[in-house]
Scaffold this motif. Structure first.
Motif, PDB file in Angstrom:
ATOM      1  N   ALA A   1     -15.608  38.735 115.864  1.00 23.45           N
ATOM      2  CA  ALA A   1     -15.527  40.200 115.901  1.00 23.45           C
ATOM      3  C   ALA A   1     -14.076  40.648 116.066  1.00 23.45           C
ATOM      4  N   TRP A   2     -13.369  40.033 116.991  1.00 24.40           N
ATOM      5  CA  TRP A   2     -11.962  40.376 117.191  1.00 24.40           C
ATOM      6  C   TRP A   2     -11.155  40.088 115.933  1.00 24.40           C
ATOM      7  N   GLN A   3     -11.397  38.943 115.298  1.00 26.70           N
ATOM      8  CA  GLN A   3     -10.650  38.600 114.089  1.00 26.70           C
ATOM      9  C   GLN A   3     -10.925  39.614 112.989  1.00 26.70           C
ATOM     10  N   THR A   4     -12.148  40.082 112.887  1.00 24.84           N
ATOM     11  CA  THR A   4     -12.489  41.100 111.893  1.00 24.84           C
ATOM     12  C   THR A   4     -11.712  42.386 112.150  1.00 24.84           C
ATOM     13  N   ILE A   5     -11.672  42.811 113.410  1.00 20.85           N
ATOM     14  CA  ILE A   5     -10.934  44.030 113.773  1.00 20.85           C
ATOM     15  C   ILE A   5      -9.444  43.875 113.456  1.00 20.85           C
ATOM     16  N   ILE A   6      -8.914  42.702 113.724  1.00 21.42           N
ATOM     17  CA  ILE A   6      -7.495  42.427 113.448  1.00 21.42           C
ATOM     18  C   ILE A   6      -7.253  42.421 111.941  1.00 21.42           C
ATOM     19  N   ASN A   7      -8.081  41.698 111.185  1.00 26.11           N
ATOM     20  CA  ASN A   7      -7.880  41.548 109.740  1.00 26.11           C
ATOM     21  C   ASN A   7      -7.979  42.863 108.982  1.00 26.11           C
ATOM     22  N   THR A   8      -8.870  43.736 109.407  1.00 21.45           N
ATOM     23  CA  THR A   8      -9.065  45.003 108.693  1.00 21.45           C
ATOM     24  C   THR A   8      -8.011  46.043 109.041  1.00 21.45           C
ATOM     25  N   GLY A   9      -7.245  45.788 110.094  1.00 22.62           N
ATOM     26  CA  GLY A   9      -6.251  46.756 110.527  1.00 22.62           C
ATOM     27  C   GLY A   9      -6.816  47.811 111.462  1.00 22.62           C
ATOM     28  N   GLU A  10      -8.106  47.738 111.728  1.00 28.40           N
ATOM     29  CA  GLU A  10      -8.734  48.728 112.617  1.00 28.40           C
ATOM     30  C   GLU A  10      -8.162  48.655 114.030  1.00 28.40           C
ATOM     31  N   ILE A  11      -7.588  47.539 114.396  1.00 30.08           N
ATOM     32  CA  ILE A  11      -6.995  47.407 115.730  1.00 30.08           C
ATOM     33  C   ILE A  11      -5.894  48.455 115.920  1.00 30.08           C
ATOM     34  N   LEU A  12      -5.277  48.875 114.823  1.00 31.21           N
ATOM     35  CA  LEU A  12      -4.210  49.884 114.892  1.00 31.21           C
ATOM     36  C   LEU A  12      -4.754  51.258 115.245  1.00 31.21           C
ATOM     37  N   ASN A  13      -6.068  51.456 115.078  1.00 33.22           N
ATOM     38  CA  ASN A  13      -6.689  52.748 115.375  1.00 33.22           C
ATOM     39  C   ASN A  13      -7.282  52.803 116.776  1.00 33.22           C
ATOM     40  N   THR A  14      -7.100  51.739 117.541  1.00 33.75           N
ATOM     41  CA  THR A  14      -7.662  51.688 118.886  1.00 33.75           C
ATOM     42  C   THR A  14      -6.575  51.952 119.924  1.00 33.75           C
ATOM     43  N   GLY A  15      -6.984  52.134 121.132  1.00 34.91           N
ATOM     44  CA  GLY A  15      -6.029  52.355 122.211  1.00 34.91           C
ATOM     45  C   GLY A  15      -5.268  51.086 122.559  1.00 34.91           C
ATOM     46  N   GLY A  16      -4.281  51.231 123.390  1.00 36.18           N
ATOM     47  CA  GLY A  16      -3.435  50.115 123.793  1.00 36.18           C
ATOM     48  C   GLY A  16      -4.183  48.976 124.445  1.00 36.18           C
TER      49      GLY A  16
END
Length: 64
Positions: free
Chosen positions: A25-40
């Protein structure tokens, strides 16, 4: 894993079946770039997972 399922697991709404599913799940969030839309908070966790070797940096198209 799709981005919706990954987000639900990472945010704690859905419980992962095992640690592998959580890392996926974390790798998916990282790969899609969605991590950039989350908080710190989530960004820091992603950074720590990458530093620990549990997740990989996202692959950028055209960058080898």
């Amino acid at each position: 894993m799709d981005i919706t399922d990954a987000t639900l697991i990472v945010t704690g709404i859905n419980k992962p079946k095992n640690n592998q599913q959580m890392i996926k799940a974390w790798q998916t969030i990282i790969n899609t770039g969605e991590i950039l839309n989350t908080g710190g908070y989530y960004g820091q966790i992603a950074k720590n997972l990458i530093e620990q070797g549990l997740c990989k940096k996202p692959t950028i198209k055209g960058n080898k």
